[in-house]
Design an enzyme around this catalytic site. Structure first.
Site, short mmCIF file in Angstrom:
data_model
loop_
_atom_site.label_atom_id
_atom_site.label_comp_id
_atom_site.label_asym_id
_atom_site.label_seq_id
_atom_site.Cartn_x
_atom_site.Cartn_y
_atom_site.Cartn_z
N SER A 127 -10.01 -32.00 -0.33
CA SER A 127 -9.46 -32.21 1.00
C SER A 127 -10.12 -33.41 1.67
O SER A 127 -11.30 -33.71 1.42
CB SER A 127 -9.74 -30.96 1.85
OG SER A 127 -9.55 -31.24 3.22
N TYR A 152 -15.82 -23.86 4.97
CA TYR A 152 -14.64 -24.19 4.15
C TYR A 152 -14.74 -25.62 3.64
O TYR A 152 -14.60 -25.91 2.45
CB TYR A 152 -13.35 -24.01 4.97
CG TYR A 152 -12.20 -24.84 4.45
CD1 TYR A 152 -11.48 -24.42 3.34
CD2 TYR A 152 -11.86 -26.06 5.05
CE1 TYR A 152 -10.45 -25.20 2.83
CE2 TYR A 152 -10.84 -26.84 4.54
CZ TYR A 152 -10.14 -26.41 3.44
OH TYR A 152 -9.13 -27.19 2.94
N LYS A 156 -15.36 -27.54 -0.33
CA LYS A 156 -14.60 -28.63 -0.98
C LYS A 156 -15.57 -29.68 -1.51
O LYS A 156 -15.44 -30.14 -2.65
CB LYS A 156 -13.60 -29.25 0.00
CG LYS A 156 -12.46 -28.34 0.40
CD LYS A 156 -11.56 -28.03 -0.77
CE LYS A 156 -10.47 -27.02 -0.45
NZ LYS A 156 -9.77 -26.53 -1.63
#
Ligand code: UD1
Length: 342
Positions: A127, A152, A156
């Site tokens: 991302s 989160y 990544k």
């Protein structure tokens, strides 16, 4: 012989679109998903779009190393695209362990079993969140990563590092990380799309749910950012365009065209659009009026982020093509399709 691609998390929003594009490009696909954040709607949609009732589906959890191992023992997998992960930014702040355990363990299990069974091609769904709040825009793949604003986001970054380090240590595997900007829209058939559980966190599902009457009013989080109209700037990428990028990347791996054993690509349009422009665009594309109001900024949001997709354009031969009007019309058609089934 057709090459077989395993799509982990293949019943979700992006995974289902990728499955369609892979099948249409002539690959065999195995879809595996633990269904923790979706139901069978999209997988059923994939079967309808492709006309293929026989797509293998495995309900399993990649945190389970034994189940992961079994999958690779019983199937000849040539490449894996790893989507299976939790993705709610806010929830990851309140439940970091849930995110670290799931997102990291699942990916490590996938790499370990892939490696053990001679599957040397691993594509990770990363991302643009790894860029944090960059000093210079647009961002290239060379732009330094910054600490993400959420667990989160950290998962990544960490998964990218895991893949990079494994590729370095184990010559039998190669990796590609695709850094998505803001995926939006739905398949033009309106048979697959985004299915947020509860109140949507992301902008476009909130817009479509407001338009259909499920939400009363859309809040625009902040109009005092240092941008032309004061609302945040993002690189909204059509999910079908995004899905196609995976086909180019998988082909590059399978056909031995990679220049390095670990490659990273920005997957975006290269054109920033403001939150307000997106709202106006949605109204115009669908000939309707949205109920919205200006609200305070949302914690953790950055003012502007968009891609320089030159590397993906050049190396993958991929380019975002869908017009934003069509993307926003597809998002709306999908929401109406869902409403018609309720
Ligand atoms: C977030 C994540 C990103 C993830 C993406 C898709 C971060 C920093 N960002 O991106 O990693 O890939 O979601 O899941 O971790 N907005 C409103 N009203 C709303 C909802 C959103 O005004 O009801 C605004 C936001 O303030 C933001 C823009 O719309 O400026 C886009 O928000 P969103 O769709 O949530 O995506 P990002 O936060 O950019």
């Amino acid at each position: 012989m057709k090459k077989c691609v395993l799509v982990s998390g293949g019943a979700g929003f992006i995974g289902s679109h990728v499955t369609v594009e892979l099948i249409e490009a002539g690959y065999d696909v195995i879809v595996a998903d633990n269904m923790s954040n979706c139901d069978m709607t999209c997988f059923e949609g994939v079967k309808k779009i492709t006309g293929r009732e026989d797509i293998p589906f495995i309900k399993m959890d990649f945190r389970d190393a034994v189940a992961t191992e079994l999958l690779f023992t019983t199937n000849k997998v040539d490449a894996v695209i790893h989507f299976a992960a939790f993705k709610a930014v806010g929830e990851s702040v309140s439940e970091p362990l849930k995110y670290y355990k799931n997102n990291l363990t699942s990916f490590m299990n996938v790499i370990e079993s892939a490696k053990a069974h001679g599957c040397s091609n691993i594509l990770f769904s990363s991302s643009a969140t790894v860029y944090g709040e960059p000093e210079k825009l647009p961002v290239t793949e060379e732009t330094p990563r910054q600490p993400a604003t959420s667990p989160y986001g950290n998962t990544k970054t960490m998964c990218e590092d895991i893949l990079r380090d494994c590729v370095k240590a184990y010559p039998e595997i190669k990796g590609i990380a695709l850094r998505y900007f803001n995926p939006i829209g739905a398949h033009p058939s309106a048979l697959i799309g985004e299915l947020p559980r509860g109140i949507p966190n992301n902008l476009v599902p909130f817009i479509t749910q407001t338009a259909v009457g499920k939400r009363e009013c859309l809040s625009v989080f902040g109009d005092d950012y240092p941008t032309p109209d004061g609302t945040c700037l993002r690189d909204f990428i059509d999910v079908v365009d995004l899905a196609k990028a995976h086909v180019f990347a998988v082909r590059r791996m399978l056909e031995g065209q990679m220049k390095k054993d670990y490659e990273i690509y920005n997957i975006g349009t290269g054109t920033p659009l403001s939150v307000m422009e997106l709202i106006k665009g949605f109204e115009k594309a669908n000939n309707l009026k949205l109920n919205y109001k200006i609200a305070p900024r949302r914690t953790g949001d950055i003012s502007a982020l968009w891609a320089d997709p030159t590397l993906a354009n050049k190396e993958l031969g991929w380019k975002a093509e869908r017009r934003i009007e069509d993307t926003l019309a597809a998002a709306w058609a999908w929401e109406k399709h869902l409403a018609s089934k309720e």
